[in-house]
Write an enzyme that holds these catalytic residues in place. Structure first.
Site, mmCIF file in Angstrom:
data_model
loop_
_atom_site.group_PDB
_atom_site.id
_atom_site.type_symbol
_atom_site.label_atom_id
_atom_site.label_comp_id
_atom_site.label_asym_id
_atom_site.label_seq_id
_atom_site.Cartn_x
_atom_site.Cartn_y
_atom_site.Cartn_z
ATOM 1 N N ARG A 107 -31.044 4.199 -12.608
ATOM 2 C CA ARG A 107 -29.988 4.821 -11.797
ATOM 3 C C ARG A 107 -29.619 6.223 -12.262
ATOM 4 N NH1 ARG A 107 -31.557 1.141 -9.566
ATOM 5 N NH2 ARG A 107 -30.492 -0.634 -8.606
ATOM 6 N N THR B 196 -40.477 -0.903 -0.598
ATOM 7 C CA THR B 196 -39.452 -1.851 -0.135
ATOM 8 C C THR B 196 -39.731 -2.186 1.329
ATOM 9 O OG1 THR B 196 -37.966 -0.023 0.446
ATOM 10 C CG2 THR B 196 -37.656 -1.007 -1.727
ATOM 11 N N HIS C 102 -38.810 -6.764 -10.103
ATOM 12 C CA HIS C 102 -38.505 -6.704 -8.667
ATOM 13 C C HIS C 102 -37.018 -6.395 -8.458
ATOM 14 C CE1 HIS C 102 -41.162 -7.936 -5.187
ATOM 15 N NE2 HIS C 102 -40.041 -7.736 -4.540
HETATM 16 C C1 FMN Z 1 -34.609 -4.564 -0.088
HETATM 17 C C2 FMN Z 1 -35.773 -4.574 -1.026
HETATM 18 C C3 FMN Z 1 -37.042 -4.842 -0.529
HETATM 19 C C4 FMN Z 1 -38.136 -4.863 -1.401
HETATM 20 N N1 FMN Z 1 -39.385 -5.059 -0.885
HETATM 21 C C5 FMN Z 1 -40.458 -4.991 -1.715
HETATM 22 C C6 FMN Z 1 -41.769 -5.052 -1.181
HETATM 23 O O1 FMN Z 1 -41.973 -5.157 0.022
HETATM 24 N N2 FMN Z 1 -42.809 -4.977 -2.063
HETATM 25 C C7 FMN Z 1 -42.618 -4.854 -3.420
HETATM 26 O O2 FMN Z 1 -43.586 -4.794 -4.182
HETATM 27 N N3 FMN Z 1 -41.383 -4.771 -3.933
HETATM 28 C C8 FMN Z 1 -40.311 -4.817 -3.123
HETATM 29 N N4 FMN Z 1 -39.052 -4.667 -3.642
HETATM 30 C C9 FMN Z 1 -38.882 -4.418 -5.085
HETATM 31 C C10 FMN Z 1 -38.939 -2.909 -5.372
HETATM 32 O O3 FMN Z 1 -40.241 -2.416 -5.186
HETATM 33 C C11 FMN Z 1 -38.529 -2.581 -6.794
HETATM 34 O O4 FMN Z 1 -39.303 -3.340 -7.700
HETATM 35 C C12 FMN Z 1 -37.045 -2.797 -7.107
HETATM 36 O O5 FMN Z 1 -36.239 -2.453 -6.001
HETATM 37 C C13 FMN Z 1 -36.670 -1.930 -8.299
HETATM 38 O O6 FMN Z 1 -35.385 -2.186 -8.730
HETATM 39 P P1 FMN Z 1 -34.120 -1.296 -8.306
HETATM 40 O O7 FMN Z 1 -33.782 -1.700 -6.904
HETATM 41 O O8 FMN Z 1 -33.080 -1.732 -9.284
HETATM 42 O O9 FMN Z 1 -34.489 0.157 -8.431
HETATM 43 C C14 FMN Z 1 -37.945 -4.638 -2.787
HETATM 44 C C15 FMN Z 1 -36.666 -4.343 -3.254
HETATM 45 C C16 FMN Z 1 -35.584 -4.293 -2.401
HETATM 46 C C17 FMN Z 1 -34.245 -3.934 -2.956
#
Ligand code: FMN
Length: 378
Positions: free
Chosen positions: A306, A82, A271
């Site tokens: 979750r 993230t 994502h």
């Molecule tokens: C605030 C935020 C920033 C994220 N930034 C990235 C990132 O920089 N690169 C990426 O591959 N995925 C990014 N993601 C997606 C996460 O890697 C992941 O796929 C997703 O949060 C999973 O779902 P969940 O939040 O329901 O667990 C981001 C997600 C969030 C919530």
């Protein structure tokens, strides 16, 4: 004011995070794309499966260890990458990476992190994944890969679902979508002095791996990402040499191609509902991906995990591991490293309890027979 010690569930931690963050940060973190159908469906999709316990099994010893893409895991959950974690707590990725180490979880660092590849490697000598966006340009991407290799990251994952800036409608209201703040979100920032303190004491907010401000990133952000193709994926795969995963595949046809170019892992992900709305929940795709890859590629899912029971359902469908994004960020926002640690620990304790109640003594005991399709299947 509620505190971390009064948080017993993910929902409690989420509620505390919401209080600790300015409105705009909260909306950005929580929100999904378009109608947020995916955001809701990522959770609902787990309700299609029911767990089938076995009785009278000696469950006095339970082994949660497993291995994914050649990495030994203490339990089958890893942290999703993230970006810009300092927006949620001053400790940023350092706090999250430390929480990962404490809880025996593999940490993934985003290309868009607010602490660098090297800083995070110093803080967490355990198994780590570096997540690559090719948005900064092809040459720069190869430099990032080399830096991750030198710094000892075990695996590389390339995110492939970000070919356009997402339509996150909450962020228009807060001003974040335009790289600024509305009067209402400015007022909310001013009402959160602890958050401001955390941010300003860490120096200027940067995309640390690239040495530029997040606003500058918009200049290059989407141009290169739109040029990603399988030939380039293969070049990246060959350049890295070590364990390699694609993150963000949602079509089993793509899994076939991915296997042909020699990926070790596929992270089925939407994502967290933040990119394309209306696509399937990853949990509903696991079986098709396992079949498409002939069970020769490690299938991992994220988006909506979750509960410990979610992890068991995903593994019963054929996944090797799961990843979580928002849960540890909520923990980080609620109380830094201690908050992220608590959020991950709650999930781990649930997994252990659920294994016990289901009569499962090892991760390999989780099989298709552990679940059945329930009456809620639509
Ligand atoms: C605030 C935020 C920033 C994220 N930034 C990235 C990132 O920089 N690169 C990426 O591959 N995925 C990014 N993601 C997606 C996460 O890697 C992941 O796929 C997703 O949060 C999973 O779902 P969940 O939040 O329901 O667990 C981001 C997600 C969030 C919530």
């Amino acid at each position: 004011m509620p505190r971390l010690k009064h948080c017993y569930t993910q929902k409690d931690i989420e509620a505390l995070a919401r209080k600790r963050l300015p409105w705009g940060m909260w909306e950005f973190l929580y929100g999904g794309a378009d109608d947020e159908w995916c955001l809701t469906n990522n959770r609902r999709a787990f309700e299609h499966y029911e767990l089938m316990p076995r009785a009278c099994v000696d469950v006095s010893n339970i082994d949660l260890t497993t291995s994914v893409m050649g990495m030994d895991l203490e339990w089958p959950v890893m942290l999703s990458p993230t970006g810009m974690n300092r927006m949620y707590h001053g400790s940023g990725e350092i706090g999250a990476a430390r929480a990962a180490l404490k809880t025996g979880t593999v940490y993934s660092l985003s290309t868009y992190s607010s602490y660098s590849i090297e800083q995070v490697a110093e803080t967490n000598p355990g198994n780590k994944i570096f997540q690559l966006f090719i948005n900064p340009g092809i040459e720069r991407s190869f430099e990032l890969i080399d830096r991750a290799k030198i710094s000892g990251y075990q695996a590389l994952c390339l995110t492939v679902d970000t070919t356009a800036s997402p339509n996150k409608e909450r962020d228009y209201k807060t001003g974040i979508a335009f790289g600024g703040v509305t009067p209402k979100s400015l007022l909310s920032i001013l009402a959160h002095p602890r958050w401001i303190y955390g941010l300003v004491t860490g120096g200027s907010l940067q995309l640390a791996n690239l040495g530029i401000s997040p606003l500058e990133a918009d200049k290059f952000q989407w141009k290169h990402a739109t040029q990603l193709n399988w030939e380039l994926v293969k070049k990246i795969r060959d350049h890295w040499q070590g364990p390699f995963a694609l993150k963000g595949l949602l079509n089993p046809e793509d899994a076939i191609t991915a296997r042909q170019i020699g990926v070790d892992g596929i992270i089925i992900s939407n994502h967290g509902g933040r990119q394309m709305d209306g696509v399937p929940a990853p949990v509903s795709l696991i079986r098709e991906f396992v079949d498409a890859t002939n069970n020769e590629v490690d299938i991992i899912i994220d988006s909506g995990i979750r509960r410990g029971s979610d992890v068991i359902k995903a593994l019963a469908l054929g996944a090797k591991a799961c990843m979580i994004g928002r849960p540890y960020l909520y923990g980080l926002a609620a109380a830094g490293e201690a908050g992220a640690t608590k959020a991950i620990d709650i999930l781990k304790a649930e997994l252990l309890r659920d294994m016990t109640l289901l009569g499962l003594t090892a991760i390999n005991d989780i099989s298709p027979q552990t679940i059945r399709t329930g009456p809620n299947q639509g």
